[in-house]
Design a protein around this motif. Structure first.
Motif, PDB file in Angstrom:
ATOM      1  N   LEU A 123       0.923  -1.252  -0.048  1.00  0.00           N
ATOM      2  CA  LEU A 123       0.131   0.003  -0.042  1.00  0.00           C
ATOM      3  C   LEU A 123       0.946   1.306   0.039  1.00  0.00           C
ATOM      4  CD1 LEU A 123      -2.634  -1.111   2.723  1.00  0.00           C
ATOM      5  CD2 LEU A 123      -2.838  -1.238   0.184  1.00  0.00           C
ATOM      6  N   LEU A 124       0.633   2.283  -0.886  1.00  0.00           N
ATOM      7  CA  LEU A 124       1.355   3.506  -1.085  1.00  0.00           C
ATOM      8  C   LEU A 124       0.259   4.769  -0.388  1.00  0.00           C
ATOM      9  CD1 LEU A 124       3.002   2.882  -4.382  1.00  0.00           C
ATOM     10  CD2 LEU A 124       3.666   2.526  -2.468  1.00  0.00           C
ATOM     11  N   ASN A 125       0.591   4.821   0.926  1.00  0.00           N
ATOM     12  CA  ASN A 125      -0.316   6.150   1.486  1.00  0.00           C
ATOM     13  C   ASN A 125      -1.746   6.143   1.193  1.00  0.00           C
ATOM     14  OD1 ASN A 125       2.132   7.191   2.532  1.00  0.00           O
ATOM     15  ND2 ASN A 125       2.570   8.593   0.679  1.00  0.00           N
ATOM     16  N   PRO A 126      -2.305   4.977   1.492  1.00  0.00           N
ATOM     17  CA  PRO A 126      -3.914   4.555   1.256  1.00  0.00           C
ATOM     18  C   PRO A 126      -4.418   5.504   1.842  1.00  0.00           C
ATOM     19  CG  PRO A 126      -3.054   3.113   2.754  1.00  0.00           C
ATOM     20  CD  PRO A 126      -1.751   3.607   2.199  1.00  0.00           C
ATOM     21  N   GLN A 127      -5.692   5.935   1.114  1.00  0.00           N
ATOM     22  CA  GLN A 127      -6.695   6.717   2.071  1.00  0.00           C
ATOM     23  C   GLN A 127      -8.197   5.874   1.803  1.00  0.00           C
ATOM     24  OE1 GLN A 127      -6.423   9.333   3.804  1.00  0.00           O
ATOM     25  NE2 GLN A 127      -4.110   9.005   3.556  1.00  0.00           N
ATOM     26  N   PHE A 128      -8.646   5.113   2.654  1.00  0.00           N
ATOM     27  CA  PHE A 128      -9.783   4.437   2.606  1.00  0.00           C
ATOM     28  C   PHE A 128     -11.066   5.140   2.369  1.00  0.00           C
ATOM     29  CE2 PHE A 128      -6.354   1.465   4.218  1.00  0.00           C
ATOM     30  CZ  PHE A 128      -6.441   0.477   3.398  1.00  0.00           C
ATOM     31  N   ALA A 129     -11.952   4.378   1.411  1.00  0.00           N
ATOM     32  CA  ALA A 129     -13.145   4.910   1.138  1.00  0.00           C
ATOM     33  C   ALA A 129     -14.375   4.095   1.663  1.00  0.00           C
ATOM     34  CB  ALA A 129     -13.318   5.331  -0.217  1.00  0.00           C
ATOM     35  N   GLY A 130     -14.245   2.750   2.009  1.00  0.00           N
ATOM     36  CA  GLY A 130     -15.120   1.641   2.333  1.00  0.00           C
ATOM     37  C   GLY A 130     -14.495   0.214   2.187  1.00  0.00           C
ATOM     38  N   ALA A 131     -15.500  -0.536   2.561  1.00  0.00           N
ATOM     39  CA  ALA A 131     -15.136  -1.924   2.515  1.00  0.00           C
ATOM     40  C   ALA A 131     -16.437  -2.758   2.631  1.00  0.00           C
ATOM     41  CB  ALA A 131     -14.455  -2.314   3.793  1.00  0.00           C
ATOM     42  N   ALA A 132     -16.444  -3.944   1.896  1.00  0.00           N
ATOM     43  CA  ALA A 132     -17.960  -4.606   1.852  1.00  0.00           C
ATOM     44  C   ALA A 132     -17.410  -6.332   1.658  1.00  0.00           C
ATOM     45  CB  ALA A 132     -18.304  -4.160   0.648  1.00  0.00           C
ATOM     46  N   ILE A 133     -18.441  -7.075   2.291  1.00  0.00           N
ATOM     47  CA  ILE A 133     -18.181  -8.505   2.216  1.00  0.00           C
ATOM     48  C   ILE A 133     -18.948  -8.870   0.750  1.00  0.00           C
ATOM     49  CG2 ILE A 133     -18.919 -10.535   2.945  1.00  0.00           C
ATOM     50  CD1 ILE A 133     -19.376  -9.103   5.720  1.00  0.00           C
ATOM     51  N   ILE A 134     -18.122  -9.691   0.141  1.00  0.00           N
ATOM     52  CA  ILE A 134     -18.803 -10.073  -1.236  1.00  0.00           C
ATOM     53  C   ILE A 134     -19.014 -11.618  -0.855  1.00  0.00           C
ATOM     54  CG2 ILE A 134     -18.075 -10.430  -3.607  1.00  0.00           C
ATOM     55  CD1 ILE A 134     -18.261  -7.440  -2.593  1.00  0.00           C
ATOM     56  N   PRO A 135     -20.263 -12.018  -0.942  1.00  0.00           N
ATOM     57  CA  PRO A 135     -20.695 -13.247  -0.399  1.00  0.00           C
ATOM     58  C   PRO A 135     -20.383 -14.207  -1.554  1.00  0.00           C
ATOM     59  CG  PRO A 135     -22.632 -11.963  -0.906  1.00  0.00           C
ATOM     60  CD  PRO A 135     -21.496 -10.953  -1.155  1.00  0.00           C
ATOM     61  N   SER A 136     -20.635 -15.617  -1.283  1.00  0.00           N
ATOM     62  CA  SER A 136     -20.444 -16.600  -2.112  1.00  0.00           C
ATOM     63  C   SER A 136     -21.245 -17.924  -1.660  1.00  0.00           C
ATOM     64  CB  SER A 136     -18.840 -17.115  -2.516  1.00  0.00           C
ATOM     65  OG  SER A 136     -18.868 -17.998  -3.139  1.00  0.00           O
ATOM     66  N   SER A 137     -21.753 -18.421  -2.782  1.00  0.00           N
ATOM     67  CA  SER A 137     -22.569 -19.622  -2.212  1.00  0.00           C
ATOM     68  C   SER A 137     -21.781 -20.675  -1.722  1.00  0.00           C
ATOM     69  CB  SER A 137     -23.266 -20.249  -3.552  1.00  0.00           C
ATOM     70  OG  SER A 137     -22.515 -20.538  -4.609  1.00  0.00           O
ATOM     71  N   ILE A 138     -20.427 -20.702  -2.144  1.00  0.00           N
ATOM     72  CA  ILE A 138     -19.321 -21.617  -1.546  1.00  0.00           C
ATOM     73  C   ILE A 138     -18.685 -21.019  -0.347  1.00  0.00           C
ATOM     74  CG2 ILE A 138     -17.432 -23.026  -1.882  1.00  0.00           C
ATOM     75  CD1 ILE A 138     -17.917 -23.118  -4.583  1.00  0.00           C
TER      76      ILE A 138
END
Length: 609
Positions: free
Chosen positions: A166-181
């Protein structure tokens, strides 16, 4: 149980001017207090607001120092509540165990150090996300802090990103990406980071998506022992194709996904070097495809065995997690070559010059049993746009002006269970219903042309109503048409029926001017004023949620009947009407010049609510 920080009875609805944006984001709800119910115990975390006071005021000095603790994390991890705060530059966390005991956490066992969970200052953006019984924390870069993505609480091994990823990151959000497995479940992190190769005429940022697998347990003792073995990242583009008009600063990201399916859409709020903002939409399926098949940047050799960075079951040997060579590939080449581009190749076509400051989104199940995406966009001027997004493009459903004091919207939160949207500025908090069906008028045509997924026309009750939970399509009497602006589903007779309103009487003094407001229910209609049923139309001036008729040379607003007409989908509807009556009296000159027009407009506006 209370965690309490200072101050002398500030008004709860007024939010702190210091770091207002981060304060709102960190709480997820723009309120001054949050209550959790756990069995028989209610936990109240109360944040009392701080104001500047002279340092020579001894009684308030201690309180002023205490107020430097901003609560940044409130998460329920399994049966334990984790609460963290900035603690005046030295973060601390507390845990509520067994619903009764509040303990100080020093960072041991299955919980990371408080400085890895909470930032030391509110100005440092951070993200907290709960997934499958573990807490994930993303810390933006500030000062000497490099920025990181970590697993910070839970029964799984606590992991982190390598500093070179990571190069000086500025975070904007996060999310779970579901899967049937289950073991293929992933988490996406959205951020902007420094572009080391930027030219003089380029922005120094690049938007990114980082991805990890929730089953990741780290590498081997020799390599990536306490780091992710599934971290990969991709560049995200938002702009008009390959032109120079690109938006590289990702300010916020919102994800809508279908349950147990790797499908959905990500909405990104981007800005450019001149502060202009746009929304770009991305297919989750396209992003997943890129991470699964793209070449790795800077690596051209064939993979040995399985592809590095893939999600595999714990203790599985199929994914090469413990293969030294594959771990080395991920360690030094986490970025993929493919660039993530928006659906439609360009930003969403939003007909608004107001800059967007915040966005939230919701998935709505419509009468036709299809799911539709609804965006709520907060603006610099304190307005909220309700937007329907379909494969055909975007449609402005409605616009709200909610606040007494104009200011940028800093945060919004959707409560889908209660059916409310919370909107906050630095000074106010407002709540509005998601299904605001009454604002679309009382005819089938107006209800259908609103294209609001939350609302439908009830043919039995002849009313625009909210779609009830568990609505039965087979036996129900509701109709909608969300894909096109077409009211033919109402039937020709209903569409052609002309509605008249009862004129509202306004007494006018001879030496005053009148401004007549017409509520704008649809931003896709053409609004005109008519006088005494004459053929000649008079234009109106848009002002907020109203279309206003003011005095002009050939339209003396002294007496007569004035009707506001809206034309949409080929049909004309009367929205409101006024009967102006000249009572022959004169208003005092001083009042006529200052209060007359605004007073009459204000009175007329009040009648509309």
């Amino acid at each position: 149980t209370y965690i309490k920080y200072c101050s002398a009875n500030p008004p709860l609805r007024r939010l702190p001017k210091k770091y207002p944006e981060h304060f709102l984001e960190s709480l997820s709800l723009p309120l001054g207090a949050i209550r959790f119910s756990t069995g028989n115990v209610i936990i109240s975390v109360v944040i009392l607001l701080c104001f500047s006071v002279p340092l020579f005021h001894p009684p308030l000095l201690h309180c002023l120092l205490e107020c430097d603790n901003f609560i940044t994390v409130i998460q329920k991890v399994n049966d334990t509540f984790v609460v963290c705060g900035t603690n005046a530059g030295s973060p601390r966390c507390w845990m509520l165990v067994n619903d009764t005991v509040l303990t100080d956490v020093q960072g041991s066992g299955q919980i990371a150090s408080a400085s890895d969970i909470s930032p030391p200052y509110p100005s440092q953006r951070s993200i907290s996300l709960l997934a499958d019984g573990s807490l994930y924390s993303a810390m933006s870069s500030v000062g000497g802090h490099a920025g990181s993505i970590r697993r910070t609480v839970g029964s799984q091994k606590l992991l982190k990103t390598e500093n070179i990823w990571l190069l000086n990151p500025q975070f904007a959000g996060a999310a779970i990406i579901p899967s049937s497995i289950k073991f293929k479940e992933e988490i996406y992190f959205f951020f902007s980071e420094l572009n080391k190769t930027a030219r003089v005429d380029e922005e120094p940022y690049r938007a990114r998506i980082g991805r990890i697998c929730t089953v990741d347990e780290g590498g081997i003792k020799a390599l990536l022992a306490d780091s992710w073995t599934t971290f990969m990242k991709a560049r995200v583009m938002c702009g008009a194709g390959n032109t120079q008009q690109q938006y590289n600063n990702l300010k916020q990201a919102v994800v809508l996904t279908a349950q147990d399916k790797r499908a959905g859409v990500m909405y990104g709020l981007f800005s450019n070097a001149w502060g202009r903002t746009v929304i770009c939409a991305y297919s989750i399926e396209d992003i997943d495809q890129a991470f699964s098949t793209s070449k790795l940047k800077g690596y051209s050799n064939p993979f040995i065995g399985s592809r590095p960075g893939m999600c595999v079951r714990k203790n599985s040997t199929a994914g090469g997690h413990n293969d030294l060579k594959n771990l080395g590939v991920i360690r030094y080449h986490p970025e993929i070559e493919d660039v993530i581009r928006p659906v439609g190749v360009a930003p969403l076509d939003l007909p608004s010059d107001d800059q967007i400051t915040h966005a939230v989104a919701d998935i709505v199940l419509a009468v036709n049993e299809e799911h539709y995406s609804v965006l709520y966009l907060g603006t610099e001027q304190g307005k909220v746009l309700k937007v329907l997004h379909t494969s055909e493009g975007v449609f402005i459903v409605s616009q709200y002006s909610l606040f007494h004091n104009e200011g940028p919207v800093l945060n919004m939160a959707i409560d889908s269970q209660k059916g409310h949207l919370y909107v906050g500025t630095a000074m106010e908090v407002q709540r509005l219903p998601l299904a605001d069906c009454g604002r679309y008028g009382d005819t089938c045509r107006e209800c259908i042309l609103s294209r609001d997924p939350y609302c439908g026309w009830d043919r039995a009750r002849r009313k625009c109503i909210a779609i009830p939970p568990g609505y039965n399509v087979t036996s129900g009497t509701l109709i909608q048409n969300l894909d096109h602006s077409n009211s033919s589903v109402c039937g020709e007779a209903a569409a052609l029926k002309q509605r008249r309103t009862s004129p509202r009487e306004v007494m006018v003094q001879s030496n005053t001017s009148v401004f007549l407001p017409c509520p704008v229910r649809s931003f896709h209609a053409t609004y005109r004023w008519e006088k005494d049923n004459c053929i000649k139309n008079y234009p109106c001036l848009f002002s907020g949620d109203f279309c206003v008729l003011g005095p002009v040379i050939d339209t003396p607003l002294k007496e007569g009947i004035f009707r506001c007409m809206a034309t949409e989908d080929g049909f004309k509807v009367e929205v409101i009407s006024f009967r102006l009556v000249n009572d022959g009296r004169l208003l005092a000159a001083s009042l006529a010049s200052t209060l007359g027009p605004s007073l009459l407009l204000a009175m007329a506006t009040l009648w509309l609510h």
